[in-house]
Each structure stands twice: as structure tokens, then as C-alpha cells.
Motif scaffolding. Sequence first.
Motif, PDB file in Angstrom:
ATOM      1  N   SER A  73       0.847  -1.185   0.000  1.00 25.50           N
ATOM      2  CA  SER A  73       0.000   0.000   0.000  1.00 25.50           C
ATOM      3  C   SER A  73       0.884   1.237   0.000  1.00 25.50           C
ATOM      4  O   SER A  73       1.873   1.307   0.737  1.00 25.50           O
ATOM      5  CB  SER A  73      -0.900   0.006   1.236  1.00 25.50           C
ATOM      6  N   MET A  74       0.533   2.218  -0.843  1.00 30.42           N
ATOM      7  CA  MET A  74       1.245   3.479  -0.936  1.00 30.42           C
ATOM      8  C   MET A  74       0.251   4.621  -0.807  1.00 30.42           C
ATOM      9  O   MET A  74      -0.879   4.508  -1.280  1.00 30.42           O
ATOM     10  CB  MET A  74       1.941   3.605  -2.287  1.00 30.42           C
ATOM     11  N   SER A  75       0.664   5.708  -0.169  1.00 28.39           N
ATOM     12  CA  SER A  75      -0.221   6.869  -0.073  1.00 28.39           C
ATOM     13  C   SER A  75       0.618   8.139  -0.055  1.00 28.39           C
ATOM     14  O   SER A  75       1.752   8.144   0.423  1.00 28.39           O
ATOM     15  CB  SER A  75      -1.102   6.792   1.170  1.00 28.39           C
ATOM     16  N   GLY A  76       0.030   9.196  -0.624  1.00 28.07           N
ATOM     17  CA  GLY A  76       0.716  10.480  -0.650  1.00 28.07           C
ATOM     18  C   GLY A  76      -0.118  11.538  -1.339  1.00 28.07           C
ATOM     19  O   GLY A  76      -1.118  11.234  -1.988  1.00 28.07           O
ATOM     20  N   ASP A  77       0.281  12.787  -1.173  1.00 23.55           N
ATOM     21  CA  ASP A  77      -0.344  13.914  -1.858  1.00 23.55           C
ATOM     22  C   ASP A  77       0.450  14.189  -3.124  1.00 23.55           C
ATOM     23  O   ASP A  77       1.626  14.555  -3.052  1.00 23.55           O
ATOM     24  CB  ASP A  77      -0.355  15.159  -0.972  1.00 23.55           C
ATOM     25  N   LEU A  78      -0.192  14.026  -4.276  1.00 17.47           N
ATOM     26  CA  LEU A  78       0.478  14.220  -5.551  1.00 17.47           C
ATOM     27  C   LEU A  78       0.125  15.588  -6.117  1.00 17.47           C
ATOM     28  O   LEU A  78      -1.030  16.000  -6.093  1.00 17.47           O
ATOM     29  CB  LEU A  78       0.067  13.125  -6.537  1.00 17.47           C
ATOM     30  N   GLU A  79       1.130  16.287  -6.639  1.00 18.25           N
ATOM     31  CA  GLU A  79       0.941  17.618  -7.211  1.00 18.25           C
ATOM     32  C   GLU A  79       0.838  17.531  -8.724  1.00 18.25           C
ATOM     33  O   GLU A  79       1.500  16.701  -9.354  1.00 18.25           O
ATOM     34  CB  GLU A  79       2.109  18.529  -6.848  1.00 18.25           C
ATOM     35  N   HIS A  80       0.055  18.415  -9.299  1.00 18.07           N
ATOM     36  CA  HIS A  80      -0.070  18.514 -10.748  1.00 18.07           C
ATOM     37  C   HIS A  80       1.272  18.948 -11.330  1.00 18.07           C
ATOM     38  O   HIS A  80       2.007  19.725 -10.712  1.00 18.07           O
ATOM     39  CB  HIS A  80      -1.160  19.527 -11.109  1.00 18.07           C
ATOM     40  N   GLU A  81       1.597  18.462 -12.522  1.00 18.71           N
ATOM     41  CA  GLU A  81       2.893  18.782 -13.115  1.00 18.71           C
ATOM     42  C   GLU A  81       3.077  20.268 -13.397  1.00 18.71           C
ATOM     43  O   GLU A  81       4.198  20.770 -13.387  1.00 18.71           O
ATOM     44  CB  GLU A  81       3.086  17.987 -14.404  1.00 18.71           C
ATOM     45  N   ASP A  82       1.995  20.997 -13.655  1.00 19.42           N
ATOM     46  CA  ASP A  82       2.096  22.420 -13.976  1.00 19.42           C
ATOM     47  C   ASP A  82       1.589  23.342 -12.870  1.00 19.42           C
ATOM     48  O   ASP A  82       2.023  24.489 -12.774  1.00 19.42           O
ATOM     49  CB  ASP A  82       1.317  22.732 -15.257  1.00 19.42           C
ATOM     50  N   PHE A  83       0.659  22.869 -12.067  1.00 22.28           N
ATOM     51  CA  PHE A  83       0.029  23.705 -11.044  1.00 22.28           C
ATOM     52  C   PHE A  83       0.270  23.095  -9.669  1.00 22.28           C
ATOM     53  O   PHE A  83      -0.433  22.183  -9.253  1.00 22.28           O
ATOM     54  CB  PHE A  83      -1.471  23.826 -11.301  1.00 22.28           C
ATOM     55  N   SER A  84       1.263  23.612  -8.953  1.00 24.21           N
ATOM     56  CA  SER A  84       1.624  23.015  -7.665  1.00 24.21           C
ATOM     57  C   SER A  84       0.518  23.160  -6.626  1.00 24.21           C
ATOM     58  O   SER A  84       0.495  22.432  -5.641  1.00 24.21           O
ATOM     59  CB  SER A  84       2.922  23.610  -7.135  1.00 24.21           C
ATOM     60  N   SER A  85      -0.407  24.081  -6.828  1.00 23.84           N
ATOM     61  CA  SER A  85      -1.503  24.236  -5.865  1.00 23.84           C
ATOM     62  C   SER A  85      -2.604  23.192  -6.084  1.00 23.84           C
ATOM     63  O   SER A  85      -3.490  23.045  -5.254  1.00 23.84           O
ATOM     64  CB  SER A  85      -2.095  25.638  -5.969  1.00 23.84           C
ATOM     65  N   TRP A  86      -2.547  22.452  -7.178  1.00 23.88           N
ATOM     66  CA  TRP A  86      -3.542  21.432  -7.495  1.00 23.88           C
ATOM     67  C   TRP A  86      -3.004  20.082  -7.045  1.00 23.88           C
ATOM     68  O   TRP A  86      -2.136  19.503  -7.668  1.00 23.88           O
ATOM     69  CB  TRP A  86      -3.826  21.436  -8.980  1.00 23.88           C
ATOM     70  N   GLU A  87      -3.479  19.575  -5.913  1.00 17.95           N
ATOM     71  CA  GLU A  87      -3.006  18.325  -5.327  1.00 17.95           C
ATOM     72  C   GLU A  87      -4.136  17.310  -5.251  1.00 17.95           C
ATOM     73  O   GLU A  87      -5.304  17.684  -5.135  1.00 17.95           O
ATOM     74  CB  GLU A  87      -2.480  18.543  -3.909  1.00 17.95           C
ATOM     75  N   ILE A  88      -3.771  16.034  -5.311  1.00 17.56           N
ATOM     76  CA  ILE A  88      -4.742  14.968  -5.088  1.00 17.56           C
ATOM     77  C   ILE A  88      -4.191  14.025  -4.017  1.00 17.56           C
ATOM     78  O   ILE A  88      -3.018  13.690  -4.020  1.00 17.56           O
ATOM     79  CB  ILE A  88      -5.084  14.196  -6.390  1.00 17.56           C
ATOM     80  N   ASP A  89      -5.036  13.664  -3.084  1.00 18.58           N
ATOM     81  CA  ASP A  89      -4.696  12.699  -2.040  1.00 18.58           C
ATOM     82  C   ASP A  89      -4.887  11.313  -2.648  1.00 18.58           C
ATOM     83  O   ASP A  89      -5.992  10.945  -3.029  1.00 18.58           O
ATOM     84  CB  ASP A  89      -5.593  12.900  -0.825  1.00 18.58           C
TER      85      ASP A  89
END
Length: 185
Positions: free
Chosen positions: A155-171
Motif C-alpha cells: 500500500s502506498m499513499s501520498g499527496d500528488l501535485e499537478h505537473e504544472d500547477f503546484s496548488s492542485w493536489e490529489i490525495d
Amino acid sequence: MMKSVIGSGLVLIAALGSTAAMAEVDQTGFYVGGFVGSTTLEVEDFDKSEAGFGAYGGYNFNQWFGLESTLYITSDYKLDDEDDAYAAAFTIAPKFTAAINDTFSVYGKLGLASMLVSVDTRLGDQDFYGVGFMWGLGVNAALTDNLNLRLAYESMSGDLEHEDFSSWEIDTDLSQVNLGLHYQF
């Protein structure tokens, strides 16, 4: 699919493990192998399972401690008729092993994961990158002195950032059940 992978893996490990030589097997040194399995990607309200495959390798410093790395990728998660997504990860972790007998052992690992979720849409690709934590548990069956079969959960988990928009994250949570085969050098 996850239940069939687990069931098939347990039956195969039990059948092959019962025919394996019961001589003491030295599991120290380098090993490399591959696996197939079922992966689940959870991102906010999205939760879907697909097939996954990958490779792993590592070095066992002694009978109970090693360092292992895994690289894997999922098949496409269909979002709708035209959009899909896939996930990939690279992990590195210390691995702790406890021998049950000369054939079977169990292991656990805790480490870091570099993850990618790529969403292919009509409007273009949207890639999300990030580093998170991973953990895994598994059972290993020594089939011969050099050939090993394993059934594992990671199992892996983390907050991933969009390649162009660092304010756009997905858990993101990414998990897998896999059946692997590796060669111990």
C-alpha cells in the motif's frame, strides 16, 4: 479479481511449497523478479481496481534484513468512453523477514514511494507526481535453492501535485495484491 489472485497464490504456494526440498536454503545476496496482480487506485471519490505488473529486486544482508526496490505500473482505469488513467510507482524499503521453516517465510517492509497518476482526457494529459510512504506484507516460498514464489500486499499513499500547477493536489492511495517469482543469486 483480487480474491482470485489471493486464492490462486495461496494454492500455488501450498502445492509447490510441499514439494520443495526441505534442505536449508541460504536466502542472502541479490535477487530479482517480477509479479502480476490486482491494483486499486483511490483518489478522492474515485476508487477502481485493475490489473498491474512490475519488477522487484533487492539484497538480503542476512536471513532477516534486506533492502528491496519495486517498480510497477497499472493497466488503464477507464474513467468514461474517452478518458482513462493509469498509475505507476517506484518504491524502496528495508525488508524484515521471519522464517517459518526452511521453505516458508513472512516479511514486512516500510519505506518511500515515488508515485505517478496520469489522466488522459480529451483536453490533454494531466500528470500528478509525488513522494509518499509505503508498507507491505508478504509470504515467501523457497521452491529451490534459487527460485522463490511470493504472495504480497503493498500500500502506498501520498499527496500528488499537478505537473504544472503546484496548488492542485490529489490525495492518492494505491494498493496492490500480487503474485511474484524471483531468482536468488
